[in-house]
Design a protein around this motif. Structure first.
Motif, PDB file in Angstrom:
ATOM      1  N   TYR A   1      19.080  -5.709 -13.352  1.00 32.94           N
ATOM      2  CA  TYR A   1      20.051  -5.880 -12.268  1.00 32.94           C
ATOM      3  C   TYR A   1      21.246  -4.927 -12.383  1.00 32.94           C
ATOM      4  CZ  TYR A   1      17.393 -10.090 -11.318  1.00 32.94           C
ATOM      5  OH  TYR A   1      16.377 -10.967 -11.024  1.00 32.94           O
ATOM      6  N   TYR A   2      21.139  -3.940 -13.263  1.00 30.30           N
ATOM      7  CA  TYR A   2      22.230  -2.970 -13.382  1.00 30.30           C
ATOM      8  C   TYR A   2      22.385  -2.249 -12.044  1.00 30.30           C
ATOM      9  CZ  TYR A   2      25.352   0.324 -15.677  1.00 30.30           C
ATOM     10  OH  TYR A   2      26.438   1.052 -16.044  1.00 30.30           O
ATOM     11  N   PRO A   3      23.617  -2.135 -11.521  1.00 28.59           N
ATOM     12  CA  PRO A   3      23.810  -1.615 -10.155  1.00 28.59           C
ATOM     13  C   PRO A   3      23.435  -0.150  -9.966  1.00 28.59           C
ATOM     14  CG  PRO A   3      25.921  -1.911 -11.278  1.00 28.59           C
ATOM     15  CD  PRO A   3      24.880  -2.550 -12.145  1.00 28.59           C
ATOM     16  N   VAL A   4      23.443   0.637 -11.026  1.00 30.58           N
ATOM     17  CA  VAL A   4      23.128   2.061 -10.903  1.00 30.58           C
ATOM     18  C   VAL A   4      21.656   2.299 -11.238  1.00 30.58           C
ATOM     19  CG1 VAL A   4      23.666   4.378 -11.748  1.00 30.58           C
ATOM     20  CG2 VAL A   4      25.492   2.672 -11.542  1.00 30.58           C
ATOM     21  N   LYS A   5      20.956   2.945 -10.300  1.00 28.42           N
ATOM     22  CA  LYS A   5      19.539   3.269 -10.508  1.00 28.42           C
ATOM     23  C   LYS A   5      19.356   4.784 -10.421  1.00 28.42           C
ATOM     24  CE  LYS A   5      18.480  -1.131 -10.594  1.00 28.42           C
ATOM     25  NZ  LYS A   5      18.111  -1.832 -11.815  1.00 28.42           N
ATOM     26  N   PRO A   6      18.588   5.391 -11.305  1.00 27.22           N
ATOM     27  CA  PRO A   6      17.963   4.787 -12.492  1.00 27.22           C
ATOM     28  C   PRO A   6      19.008   4.427 -13.551  1.00 27.22           C
ATOM     29  CG  PRO A   6      17.675   7.150 -12.536  1.00 27.22           C
ATOM     30  CD  PRO A   6      18.302   6.838 -11.200  1.00 27.22           C
ATOM     31  N   VAL A   7      18.688   3.453 -14.348  1.00 27.83           N
ATOM     32  CA  VAL A   7      19.615   2.982 -15.367  1.00 27.83           C
ATOM     33  C   VAL A   7      19.796   4.067 -16.434  1.00 27.83           C
ATOM     34  CG1 VAL A   7      20.059   1.211 -17.097  1.00 27.83           C
ATOM     35  CG2 VAL A   7      18.890   0.615 -14.963  1.00 27.83           C
ATOM     36  N   PRO A   8      21.048   4.463 -16.703  1.00 24.56           N
ATOM     37  CA  PRO A   8      21.288   5.505 -17.719  1.00 24.56           C
ATOM     38  C   PRO A   8      20.756   5.102 -19.087  1.00 24.56           C
ATOM     39  CG  PRO A   8      23.255   5.110 -16.406  1.00 24.56           C
ATOM     40  CD  PRO A   8      22.273   4.029 -16.050  1.00 24.56           C
ATOM     41  N   LYS A   9      20.332   6.080 -19.854  1.00 25.36           N
ATOM     42  CA  LYS A   9      19.779   5.824 -21.183  1.00 25.36           C
ATOM     43  C   LYS A   9      20.794   5.143 -22.088  1.00 25.36           C
ATOM     44  CE  LYS A   9      17.442   8.066 -25.059  1.00 25.36           C
ATOM     45  NZ  LYS A   9      16.943   9.363 -25.599  1.00 25.36           N
ATOM     46  N   ALA A  10      22.063   5.530 -21.949  1.00 22.90           N
ATOM     47  CA  ALA A  10      23.114   4.940 -22.779  1.00 22.90           C
ATOM     48  C   ALA A  10      23.234   3.440 -22.515  1.00 22.90           C
ATOM     49  CB  ALA A  10      24.447   5.629 -22.506  1.00 22.90           C
ATOM     50  N   VAL A  11      23.054   3.018 -21.269  1.00 24.69           N
ATOM     51  CA  VAL A  11      23.126   1.593 -20.910  1.00 24.69           C
ATOM     52  C   VAL A  11      21.947   0.851 -21.519  1.00 24.69           C
ATOM     53  CG1 VAL A  11      23.068  -0.054 -19.005  1.00 24.69           C
ATOM     54  CG2 VAL A  11      24.401   2.055 -18.796  1.00 24.69           C
ATOM     55  N   LYS A  12      20.758   1.436 -21.430  1.00 18.90           N
ATOM     56  CA  LYS A  12      19.577   0.799 -22.027  1.00 18.90           C
ATOM     57  C   LYS A  12      19.754   0.631 -23.535  1.00 18.90           C
ATOM     58  CE  LYS A  12      16.204   2.463 -18.621  1.00 18.90           C
ATOM     59  NZ  LYS A  12      14.956   3.247 -18.420  1.00 18.90           N
ATOM     60  N   ASN A  13      20.330   1.656 -24.175  1.00 18.10           N
ATOM     61  CA  ASN A  13      20.562   1.565 -25.615  1.00 18.10           C
ATOM     62  C   ASN A  13      21.569   0.477 -25.941  1.00 18.10           C
ATOM     63  OD1 ASN A  13      18.778   3.641 -26.084  1.00 18.10           O
ATOM     64  ND2 ASN A  13      20.359   5.217 -26.130  1.00 18.10           N
ATOM     65  N   TYR A  14      22.598   0.346 -25.084  1.00 18.24           N
ATOM     66  CA  TYR A  14      23.630  -0.663 -25.319  1.00 18.24           C
ATOM     67  C   TYR A  14      23.037  -2.062 -25.261  1.00 18.24           C
ATOM     68  CZ  TYR A  14      27.608  -3.722 -24.479  1.00 18.24           C
ATOM     69  OH  TYR A  14      28.516  -4.748 -24.550  1.00 18.24           O
ATOM     70  N   TYR A  15      22.284  -2.347 -24.214  1.00 22.92           N
ATOM     71  CA  TYR A  15      21.703  -3.683 -24.094  1.00 22.92           C
ATOM     72  C   TYR A  15      20.599  -3.909 -25.108  1.00 22.92           C
ATOM     73  CZ  TYR A  15      24.382  -4.529 -19.877  1.00 22.92           C
ATOM     74  OH  TYR A  15      25.408  -4.731 -18.994  1.00 22.92           O
ATOM     75  N   GLY A  16      19.992  -2.842 -25.587  1.00 25.28           N
ATOM     76  CA  GLY A  16      18.992  -2.989 -26.629  1.00 25.28           C
ATOM     77  C   GLY A  16      19.575  -3.532 -27.909  1.00 25.28           C
TER      78      GLY A  16
END
Length: 240
Positions: free
Chosen positions: A103-118
């Protein structure tokens, strides 16, 4: 069950008579009351702003009948106007990270965001009955920490996560019961249920556990199906 001589009480009969003794009237529960009570349940304390619980409000008639059956057709379940299955979720970290990315508002989701939630997913595995592998686990998690850059508690295990989820969910269930009672309705947790069939019915995964099945309704004035045998309170009520 009528008791004439307490010394001759059959323990099985006592337990059977005490199970799910409440029955409810046909008074419906307004949807706004159910929603308000569920909101109040969400106020239970949790950890890391993650809510390790889920409430399944049973609305479909045929599903309601199945839940009653899986609760051994207990009196409270049969007469309840609302059944809520309370689930403790041990998959909270993984699911939370997936939902945040989805549900992250920015698509495609930045890699940095994926790493953060990981980083929300702890690197843990069950230690079993023995703690002999704690040093090896600590060394392994430190190595993974260097690669992922995530905060990892080396003492986490799946058993720890399950225990935390069950405790937090129990607190949420207490909030839920108090909320319904504040609106004038009564609640009765089921004294037993078939968790395996309920998990299959609700399509739960292996890390989701049925913590409670809550029956809700307006209490019938008769309320009790059988006489209740009270154990000697002197043995169980200790004043200090």
């Amino acid at each position: 069950m009528k008791i004439t001589d307490p010394t001759q009480v059959n323990f099985y009969d006592v337990i059977t008579s005490r199970r799910s003794v409440r029955r409810f009237t046909d008074t419906p529960i307004p949807n706004e009351v159910i929603d308000a009570c569920l909101d109040m349940a969400m106020l239970a304390p949790n950890s890391s702003n993650l809510q390790p619980w889920a409430f399944y409000v049973i609305e479909t008639p045929h599903v309601h009948q199945k839940v009653v059956k899986y609760c051994m057709n207990q009196n409270a379940a049969r007469t309840a106007k609302c059944l809520i299955v309370c689930v403790a979720r041990g998959d909270t970290w993984r699911q939370n990270s997936q939902d945040n990315i989805k549900y992250y508002p920015v698509k495609p989701v930045p890699k940095a965001v994926k790493n953060y939630y990981g980083k929300l997913m702890p690197f843990g595995f069950s230690l079993g009955k023995f703690n002999a592998f704690v040093p090896a686990k600590w060394a392994l998690t430190q190595a993974v920490r260097q690669v992922r850059g995530a905060f990892i508690d080396p003492m986490y295990s799946q058993a720890d996560v399950k225990n935390w989820a069950l405790i937090s969910t129990s607190l949420a269930c207490q909030n839920l019961m108090l909320a319904f009672r504040s609106f004038g309705f009564d609640t009765c947790p089921m004294g037993g249920f078939d968790e395996g069939k309920l998990k299959k019915l609700l399509k739960l995964n292996e890390h989701q556990y049925v913590c409670m099945v809550l029956a809700v309704g307006e209490r019938d004035s008769s309320g009790i199906y059988s006489e209740q045998y009270r154990f000697d309170k002197k043995r169980f009520v200790i004043k200090v």
